[in-house]
Write a protein that holds these residues in place. Sequence first.
Motif, mmCIF file in Angstrom:
data_model
loop_
_atom_site.group_PDB
_atom_site.id
_atom_site.type_symbol
_atom_site.label_atom_id
_atom_site.label_comp_id
_atom_site.label_asym_id
_atom_site.label_seq_id
_atom_site.Cartn_x
_atom_site.Cartn_y
_atom_site.Cartn_z
ATOM 1 N N ASP A 1 0.836 -1.205 0.000
ATOM 2 C CA ASP A 1 0.000 0.000 0.000
ATOM 3 C C ASP A 1 0.870 1.254 0.000
ATOM 4 N N THR B 1 2.375 1.599 -3.518
ATOM 5 C CA THR B 1 1.345 2.050 -4.453
ATOM 6 C C THR B 1 1.053 3.533 -4.243
ATOM 7 N N TRP B 2 0.922 3.935 -2.991
ATOM 8 C CA TRP B 2 0.676 5.345 -2.685
ATOM 9 C C TRP B 2 1.820 6.216 -3.195
ATOM 10 N N ALA C 1 3.938 5.594 -5.638
ATOM 11 C CA ALA C 1 3.930 5.624 -7.107
ATOM 12 C C ALA C 1 2.846 6.570 -7.616
ATOM 13 N N GLU C 2 1.672 6.519 -6.997
ATOM 14 C CA GLU C 2 0.588 7.416 -7.406
ATOM 15 C C GLU C 2 0.934 8.870 -7.105
ATOM 16 N N ALA C 3 1.537 9.120 -5.947
ATOM 17 C CA ALA C 3 1.925 10.483 -5.582
ATOM 18 C C ALA C 3 2.985 11.018 -6.543
ATOM 19 N N GLU D 1 3.459 10.049 -9.640
ATOM 20 C CA GLU D 1 2.804 10.246 -10.937
ATOM 21 C C GLU D 1 2.008 11.546 -10.937
ATOM 22 N N GLN D 2 1.301 11.794 -9.855
ATOM 23 C CA GLN D 2 0.510 13.020 -9.746
ATOM 24 C C GLN D 2 1.428 14.241 -9.706
#
Length: 147
Positions: free
Chosen positions: A120, A123-124, A126-128, A130-131
């Motif tokens: 988790d 994943t968080w 990687a998303e952060a 990317e954003q």
Amino acid sequence: ASLRQRLPDYMVPAVIVPLPRWPLTPNGKVDRKALPNPEHSGRPPYVAPRNTTEEKLVAIWSQVLGVERIGVHDSFFDLGGHSLLAARAVARFRQEFDVDIQLRALFELHTIEDIARYLDTLTWAAEAAEQAGSDANGGAGREEGML
């Protein structure tokens, strides 16, 4: 406790059954069929998966290890896992979660709960990232002073 001081966790047996003497075959070899079944499984009390990540991990472990009822506190190696199965599990983690997880992580974090928390977080992150990358390219909606 003595074995845990000398061996890595994955090499410590889950259950040790003392025997007054080994059952032997007529040829003098250990009669494996005559060995008693351990009364205690060595597994912690069952705790069901509490979120989607834990549910996915339980499904992967169940397929890789061939074990049906896996709780979030069960250890991969106590359930019969070894290095080859760990490599298979990590490959499935990469497919399912689309993150780059290292094999070493399974040797350091052996429970569903620990690995779920780690995944988790990956994943968080990687998303952060990317954003943040998309914000840096567009710049729209970005507040001054925000990192």
